[in-house]
Design an enzyme around this catalytic site. Structure first.
Site, PDB file in Angstrom:
ATOM      1  N   ASP A  67       0.724  -1.186  -0.002  1.00 53.33           N
ATOM      2  CA  ASP A  67      -0.161   0.092  -0.008  1.00 53.33           C
ATOM      3  C   ASP A  67       1.090   1.199  -0.015  1.00 53.33           C
ATOM      4  O   ASP A  67       2.126   1.151   0.183  1.00 53.33           O
ATOM      5  CB  ASP A  67      -0.890  -0.136   1.210  1.00 53.33           C
ATOM      6  CG  ASP A  67      -0.500  -0.489   2.333  1.00 53.33           C
ATOM      7  OD1 ASP A  67       0.953  -0.539   2.666  1.00 53.33           O
ATOM      8  OD2 ASP A  67      -1.120  -0.803   3.635  1.00 53.33           O
ATOM      9  N   ASN A 136      -7.581  -2.985  14.421  1.00 57.14           N
ATOM     10  CA  ASN A 136      -8.843  -3.307  14.063  1.00 57.14           C
ATOM     11  C   ASN A 136      -8.794  -4.641  13.158  1.00 57.14           C
ATOM     12  O   ASN A 136     -10.095  -5.039  12.415  1.00 57.14           O
ATOM     13  CB  ASN A 136      -9.598  -2.090  13.389  1.00 57.14           C
ATOM     14  CG  ASN A 136      -8.893  -1.643  11.997  1.00 57.14           C
ATOM     15  OD1 ASN A 136      -7.882  -2.403  11.691  1.00 57.14           O
ATOM     16  ND2 ASN A 136      -9.394  -0.641  11.482  1.00 57.14           N
ATOM     17  N   HIS A 138      -7.153  -4.929  10.278  1.00 51.22           N
ATOM     18  CA  HIS A 138      -6.957  -4.540   8.990  1.00 51.22           C
ATOM     19  C   HIS A 138      -5.569  -5.319   8.320  1.00 51.22           C
ATOM     20  O   HIS A 138      -4.625  -5.399   9.390  1.00 51.22           O
ATOM     21  CB  HIS A 138      -7.061  -3.074   8.611  1.00 51.22           C
ATOM     22  CG  HIS A 138      -5.895  -2.375   9.147  1.00 51.22           C
ATOM     23  ND1 HIS A 138      -5.734  -0.894   9.407  1.00 51.22           N
ATOM     24  CD2 HIS A 138      -4.550  -2.369   9.205  1.00 51.22           C
ATOM     25  CE1 HIS A 138      -4.834  -0.446   9.861  1.00 51.22           C
ATOM     26  NE2 HIS A 138      -3.734  -1.381   9.645  1.00 51.22           N
ATOM     27  N   GLU A 143      -9.723  -1.997   5.579  1.00 49.90           N
ATOM     28  CA  GLU A 143     -10.226  -1.663   6.990  1.00 49.90           C
ATOM     29  C   GLU A 143     -11.517  -2.634   7.014  1.00 49.90           C
ATOM     30  O   GLU A 143     -12.212  -3.177   6.039  1.00 49.90           O
ATOM     31  CB  GLU A 143     -10.763  -0.400   7.001  1.00 49.90           C
ATOM     32  CG  GLU A 143      -9.616   0.671   6.622  1.00 49.90           C
ATOM     33  CD  GLU A 143      -8.735   0.927   7.910  1.00 49.90           C
ATOM     34  OE1 GLU A 143      -8.864   0.155   8.849  1.00 49.90           O
ATOM     35  OE2 GLU A 143      -8.074   2.008   7.909  1.00 49.90           O
TER      36      GLU A 143
HETATM   37  C1  F6R Z   1       1.614  -1.720   6.219  1.00 49.51           C
HETATM   38  C2  F6R Z   1       0.095  -1.952   6.302  1.00 49.51           C
HETATM   39  C3  F6R Z   1      -0.696  -2.138   7.572  1.00 49.51           C
HETATM   40  C4  F6R Z   1       0.253  -2.219   8.795  1.00 49.51           C
HETATM   41  C5  F6R Z   1      -0.522  -2.562  10.128  1.00 49.51           C
HETATM   42  C6  F6R Z   1       0.194  -2.993  11.404  1.00 49.51           C
HETATM   43  O1  F6R Z   1       2.097  -1.488   5.049  1.00 49.51           O
HETATM   44  O2  F6R Z   1      -0.466  -2.202   5.312  1.00 49.51           O
HETATM   45  O3  F6R Z   1      -1.783  -2.963   7.466  1.00 49.51           O
HETATM   46  O4  F6R Z   1       0.949  -3.661   8.737  1.00 49.51           O
HETATM   47  O5  F6R Z   1      -1.312  -1.120  10.317  1.00 49.51           O
HETATM   48  O6  F6R Z   1       1.037  -1.805  11.602  1.00 49.51           O
HETATM   49  P1  F6R Z   1       2.004  -1.753  12.863  1.00 49.51           P
HETATM   50  O7  F6R Z   1       3.207  -2.887  12.303  1.00 49.51           O
HETATM   51  O8  F6R Z   1       2.551  -0.312  12.704  1.00 49.51           O
HETATM   52  O9  F6R Z   1       1.477  -1.841  14.058  1.00 49.51           O
END
Ligand code: F6R
Length: 243
Positions: A67, A136, A138, A143
């Site tokens: 992303d 959450n 995701h 989401e």
């Molecule tokens: C990052 C991504 C997100 C993260 C998720 C966890 O490219 O796509 O889904 O993997 O938000 O983020 P952290 O590791 O910062 O808790």
């Protein structure tokens, strides 16, 4: 699904890097799907160390990131393009022309997302997709929703995600409100999926995602349907799973 229980973040990072390294050794021109966020930073550090010690060669590897924020210039230090260069690409011998992320500066969302989806297909899909897990549930920026989104698409970030990510920006107002993300379908087409999770604050989400019902309300729960998923998580993150 296979679960590797790591003692802590450092151990999780070491195990995850070993799995990615095995993939690169077994298929030097593999397609690695990569993630940003705080969780994989230690994994990337371990991969850089393996490259520096001569144990890993990225010269034929292709990478596709999950992303990217929409409308954030690539040179902005919060763009995922910047993150990947900062934590991995600039420290190993991957060819810059073999590294791909959605281009958040392209305003025509439909066109950019379609192009990205075609690009991944032209590379033959991800051999291994690395994922982090949002509080959450995701994955990527998929989401909680009514349906599982299929292909790469543009999303409006949820308040909780903006809150979680504001630590990287001057204020919550500076966090971009939209992003381009691989869809659940794009993620699920990977041959192998490696998801890394650390910390007690994710324990509830891990239990829901991997031991609860499969629902688009917990996007990561779809991974239960994938034939080859490896969860590498530390004890704290696994503390609420059924024994
Ligand atoms: C990052 C991504 C997100 C993260 C998720 C966890 O490219 O796509 O889904 O993997 O938000 O983020 P952290 O590791 O910062 O808790």
């Amino acid at each position: 699904m296979r679960i590797y229980k790591a003692t802590d973040y450092k151990d999780m990072s070491r195990i995850a890097a070993n799995i990615i390294a095995s993939q690169v050794v077994l298929k030097p021109d593999c397609v690695l799907g990569l993630a940003t966020g705080s969780t994989p930073i230690g994994t990337y550090e371990n991969l850089v160390a393996k490259y520096e010690s001569g144990d890993l060669d990225f010269s034929a590897v292709r990478t596709v990131n999950l992303d990217e924020y929409k409308s954030l210039p690539r040179e902005n230090d919060q763009s995922y393009y910047y993150f990947m260069h900062d934590h991995l690409f600039d420290h190993v011998n991957v060819k810059p022309e073999n590294t791909y992320l959605p281009d958040g500066t392209k305003e025509d969302a439909a066109k950019e997302c379609e192009k990205y989806e075609e690009l991944i297909a032209s590379l033959g899909g991800q051999d291994l997709q690395l994922l982090g897990l949002g509080h959450n549930g995701h994955i990527g920026f998929n989401e909680p929703a009514e349906d599982f989104a299929k292909g790469t698409h543009c999303v409006d970030l949820q308040e909780s995600t903006i809150e979680a990510n504001k630590r990287f920006f001057a204020s919550a107002d500076d966090v971009p409100k939209q992003a381009y993300t691989m869809g659940i379908g794009t993620i699920m087409q990977a041959k192998k999926i490696l998801i890394v999770v650390s910390g007690e604050d994710k324990a509830e989400t891990v239990a829901k995602a991997f031991f609860g019902p499969i629902t688009p309300n917990v996007p990561a729960s779809v991974l239960q349907l994938h034939p080859d998923v490896i969860l590498v998580a530390d004890e704290a993150a696994l503390s609420k799973i059924p024994q």
